[in-house]
Design a protein around this motif. Sequence first.
Motif, short mmCIF file in Angstrom:
data_model
loop_
_atom_site.label_atom_id
_atom_site.label_comp_id
_atom_site.label_asym_id
_atom_site.label_seq_id
_atom_site.Cartn_x
_atom_site.Cartn_y
_atom_site.Cartn_z
N GLY A 34 0.78 -1.23 0.16
CA GLY A 34 0.01 -0.03 -0.23
C GLY A 34 0.71 1.48 0.10
O GLY A 34 0.11 2.50 0.43
N VAL A 35 1.76 1.06 -0.40
CA VAL A 35 2.77 2.23 -0.39
C VAL A 35 3.48 2.54 -1.75
O VAL A 35 4.60 3.40 -2.03
N THR A 36 2.94 2.00 -2.86
CA THR A 36 3.67 1.91 -4.01
C THR A 36 3.26 3.06 -4.91
O THR A 36 2.31 3.06 -5.65
N GLY A 37 3.91 4.28 -5.07
CA GLY A 37 3.59 5.30 -5.85
C GLY A 37 4.23 5.30 -7.08
O GLY A 37 4.80 4.37 -7.54
N ASP A 38 4.07 6.30 -7.97
CA ASP A 38 4.12 6.35 -9.22
C ASP A 38 4.85 7.53 -9.78
O ASP A 38 4.92 8.64 -9.09
N ILE A 39 5.74 7.45 -10.64
CA ILE A 39 6.40 8.73 -11.47
C ILE A 39 5.60 8.70 -12.92
O ILE A 39 5.34 8.02 -13.72
N LEU A 40 5.12 10.15 -12.94
CA LEU A 40 4.06 10.24 -13.88
C LEU A 40 4.75 11.40 -15.36
O LEU A 40 5.54 12.24 -14.61
N ALA A 41 4.36 11.12 -16.19
CA ALA A 41 4.77 12.02 -17.25
C ALA A 41 3.40 12.58 -18.13
O ALA A 41 2.44 11.83 -17.96
N ALA A 42 3.69 13.23 -18.94
CA ALA A 42 2.24 13.69 -20.00
C ALA A 42 1.98 12.58 -20.81
O ALA A 42 0.58 12.35 -21.16
N ASP A 43 2.73 11.53 -21.02
CA ASP A 43 2.51 10.29 -21.78
C ASP A 43 2.30 9.09 -21.05
O ASP A 43 2.54 8.01 -21.69
N GLY A 44 2.31 9.11 -19.82
CA GLY A 44 1.98 7.76 -19.16
C GLY A 44 2.66 7.68 -17.62
O GLY A 44 3.04 8.79 -17.16
N PRO A 45 2.91 6.48 -17.16
CA PRO A 45 3.12 5.24 -17.95
C PRO A 45 1.67 4.70 -18.38
O PRO A 45 1.81 3.62 -19.09
N SER A 46 0.38 5.02 -18.07
CA SER A 46 -0.83 4.35 -18.55
C SER A 46 -1.83 5.47 -18.90
O SER A 46 -2.37 5.83 -17.65
N LEU A 47 -1.92 5.65 -20.05
CA LEU A 47 -3.13 6.78 -20.43
C LEU A 47 -4.47 6.10 -20.03
O LEU A 47 -5.36 6.72 -19.56
N ALA A 48 -4.69 4.90 -20.21
CA ALA A 48 -5.86 4.06 -20.28
C ALA A 48 -6.48 4.06 -18.59
O ALA A 48 -7.66 4.30 -18.35
N SER A 49 -5.41 4.02 -17.92
CA SER A 49 -5.71 4.15 -16.19
C SER A 49 -5.86 5.30 -15.75
O SER A 49 -6.11 5.65 -14.66
N GLY A 50 -5.35 6.67 -16.39
CA GLY A 50 -5.41 7.89 -16.01
C GLY A 50 -4.13 8.21 -15.22
O GLY A 50 -3.87 9.15 -14.63
N LEU A 51 -3.11 7.47 -15.41
CA LEU A 51 -1.69 7.59 -14.88
C LEU A 51 -0.87 8.48 -15.66
O LEU A 51 -0.01 7.78 -16.51
N PHE A 52 -1.14 9.64 -15.92
CA PHE A 52 -0.43 10.47 -16.63
C PHE A 52 -0.85 11.98 -16.32
O PHE A 52 -1.73 12.31 -15.49
N GLY A 53 -0.15 13.03 -16.79
CA GLY A 53 -0.48 14.49 -16.30
C GLY A 53 0.89 15.27 -16.80
O GLY A 53 2.09 14.76 -16.90
N ALA A 54 0.67 16.55 -17.04
CA ALA A 54 1.49 17.43 -17.28
C ALA A 54 2.30 17.85 -15.85
O ALA A 54 1.77 18.32 -14.84
#
Length: 245
Positions: free
Chosen positions: A68-88
């Motif tokens: 329950g502590v697994t965060g993510d590094i996001l960019a404009a193109d992902g890592p997953s557009l389908a799941s909403g894991l993206f952003g500027a």
Amino acid sequence: MNYTSCPGRGLSPLVLAASLALASPAFSAIVFTNADLEGTPAAQSTVPTGWELIPHDAPYSLATVSSGVTGDILAADGPSLASGLFGAANSGTTFYAGVHGFISPHTLQEGLQQTVSGFTVGQEYSFSFFQAVVGHTNRRDDAGSWQVYAGGVLVGTTIPTTSTLAWDDPDKATELNWEERIITFTATSESMMLSFLPYDADGDIGAQNGVYMGIDTFSEITAVPEPAAAMLGAFGLLGLMRRRR
């Protein structure tokens, strides 16, 4: 007749500068490693270089399981557009994002932290960062905050930011509602762990109601001037202004 002396009156700029130097010790700005949170976009258990995940058994974490502590590094193109894991990103190309949510029977809280050195014990410090609600398919709450800990002690819960975009809105790739927040704390040791945990203040973190928060762009950490030194500085400025008239 008695008179009360006025600081700065009759003093030369050189004397004023010397007085201010004595009253306001010079503090070097303290910087976070990788303050822009640059990294390779990826999901699950990833943090930008120089940072670390907050373990679930940290006394200040609300997470109840190691997964329950697994965060993510996001960019404009992902890592997953389908799941909403993206952003500027607010600045640079990537940022960090983490969940505060619940999957029965466990609470998730995906934060990051860093040990920072160079503090003077007893000195008050201030810094800022930017936050945004990112959202993804399983965490769609539109408002959230960050809890900030210094040396394991809660020093602030930021004013919530509200999302202006849906979790799957493609405009997330060009613009998120990034807002700056300022944190002030008093150093209790020369080196301190500064920890940041996403927080859904409405208390409803079940199912899709949890929040998925982004964080980016940490400023330098600067010493907050002592009130007496700040006042002397004001008097010094007045003295300089009178001198020029």
